[in-house]
Motif scaffolding. Structure first.
Motif, short mmCIF file in Angstrom:
data_model
loop_
_atom_site.label_atom_id
_atom_site.label_comp_id
_atom_site.label_asym_id
_atom_site.label_seq_id
_atom_site.Cartn_x
_atom_site.Cartn_y
_atom_site.Cartn_z
N MET A 1 0.84 -1.18 0.00
CA MET A 1 0.00 0.00 0.00
C MET A 1 0.88 1.25 0.00
N GLY A 2 0.48 2.20 -0.79
CA GLY A 2 1.14 3.49 -0.80
C GLY A 2 0.25 4.52 -0.11
N MET A 3 0.88 5.56 0.41
CA MET A 3 0.12 6.61 1.09
C MET A 3 0.75 7.97 0.83
N LEU A 4 -0.12 8.94 0.53
CA LEU A 4 0.30 10.33 0.41
C LEU A 4 -0.30 11.05 1.61
N ARG A 5 0.56 11.73 2.38
CA ARG A 5 0.12 12.50 3.55
C ARG A 5 0.46 13.96 3.30
N VAL A 6 -0.54 14.82 3.40
CA VAL A 6 -0.35 16.25 3.21
C VAL A 6 -0.58 16.94 4.55
N MET A 7 0.49 17.52 5.10
CA MET A 7 0.39 18.21 6.39
C MET A 7 -0.40 19.50 6.23
N ASP A 13 -3.92 15.16 5.81
CA ASP A 13 -4.89 14.50 4.95
C ASP A 13 -4.18 13.33 4.30
N ARG A 14 -4.87 12.20 4.18
CA ARG A 14 -4.23 10.99 3.67
C ARG A 14 -5.00 10.44 2.47
N LEU A 15 -4.22 9.95 1.52
CA LEU A 15 -4.77 9.28 0.35
C LEU A 15 -3.95 8.01 0.16
N THR A 16 -4.62 6.87 0.04
CA THR A 16 -3.90 5.61 -0.11
C THR A 16 -4.24 4.94 -1.44
N TRP A 17 -3.32 4.08 -1.88
CA TRP A 17 -3.54 3.30 -3.09
C TRP A 17 -2.85 1.95 -2.91
N ASP A 18 -3.32 0.97 -3.66
CA ASP A 18 -2.77 -0.38 -3.61
C ASP A 18 -1.97 -0.62 -4.87
N GLU A 19 -0.65 -0.71 -4.73
CA GLU A 19 0.24 -0.85 -5.89
C GLU A 19 -0.05 -2.13 -6.67
N GLN A 20 -0.39 -3.21 -5.98
CA GLN A 20 -0.69 -4.47 -6.67
C GLN A 20 -1.94 -4.33 -7.54
N LYS A 21 -2.96 -3.62 -7.04
CA LYS A 21 -4.17 -3.42 -7.83
C LYS A 21 -3.92 -2.50 -9.02
N ILE A 22 -2.99 -1.57 -8.87
CA ILE A 22 -2.62 -0.69 -10.00
C ILE A 22 -2.03 -1.53 -11.11
N GLN A 23 -1.18 -2.48 -10.76
CA GLN A 23 -0.53 -3.34 -11.75
C GLN A 23 -1.54 -4.21 -12.50
N THR A 24 -2.67 -4.52 -11.86
CA THR A 24 -3.69 -5.32 -12.53
C THR A 24 -4.71 -4.45 -13.26
N GLY A 25 -4.54 -3.13 -13.15
CA GLY A 25 -5.42 -2.20 -13.87
C GLY A 25 -6.73 -1.90 -13.18
N ASP A 26 -6.82 -2.16 -11.88
CA ASP A 26 -8.04 -1.85 -11.12
C ASP A 26 -8.37 -0.37 -11.25
N VAL A 33 -4.18 6.67 -7.47
CA VAL A 33 -2.79 7.07 -7.67
C VAL A 33 -2.71 8.30 -8.57
N LYS A 34 -3.62 8.44 -9.52
CA LYS A 34 -3.65 9.65 -10.35
C LYS A 34 -4.01 10.87 -9.51
N GLU A 35 -4.95 10.70 -8.59
CA GLU A 35 -5.33 11.80 -7.69
C GLU A 35 -4.17 12.15 -6.77
N GLU A 70 6.31 3.70 -0.23
CA GLU A 70 5.48 3.22 0.87
C GLU A 70 4.66 4.38 1.44
N GLN A 71 5.32 5.54 1.59
CA GLN A 71 4.65 6.72 2.13
C GLN A 71 5.37 7.97 1.63
N ILE A 72 4.58 8.95 1.20
CA ILE A 72 5.10 10.26 0.81
C ILE A 72 4.45 11.29 1.72
#
Length: 81
Positions: A1-7, A13-26, A33-35, A70-72
């Motif tokens: 899982m990836g996570m973007l955290r904006v202080m 504020d947090r936004l998460t994505w699943d890298e494995q699902k991205i690879q399958t085109g979910d 991840v685009k957001e 993993e986290q930005i």
């Protein structure tokens, strides 16, 4: 899982994505991840500083969005006065 955290004043504020699902085109994972990349670019344009955080490793400053991170964490520009 990836996570973007904006202080912010509210904490972060947090936004998460699943890298494995991205690879399958979910569609939901791809949209997430685009957001995250859009928010990253928007905040960087405002002067924010971005860091890649990986457990057990030193924090690394980054200038480009990395969907495999993993986290930005985005820290807004600090204005003194």
């Amino acid at each position: 899982m990836g996570m973007l955290r904006v202080m912010s004043r509210r904490g972060d504020d947090r936004l998460t994505w699943d890298e494995q699902k991205i690879q399958t085109g979910d569609p939901e994972a791809v949209a997430a991840v685009k957001e995250a990349e859009r928010i990253f670019e928007q905040e960087k344009a405002k002067g924010a500083t971005a860091f890649r955080v990986i457990d057990g490793n030193p924090v690394q400053r980054i200038d480009k969005f990395d969907a495999t991170a993993e986290q930005i964490v985005l820290v807004p520009r600090v204005v003194g006065g």
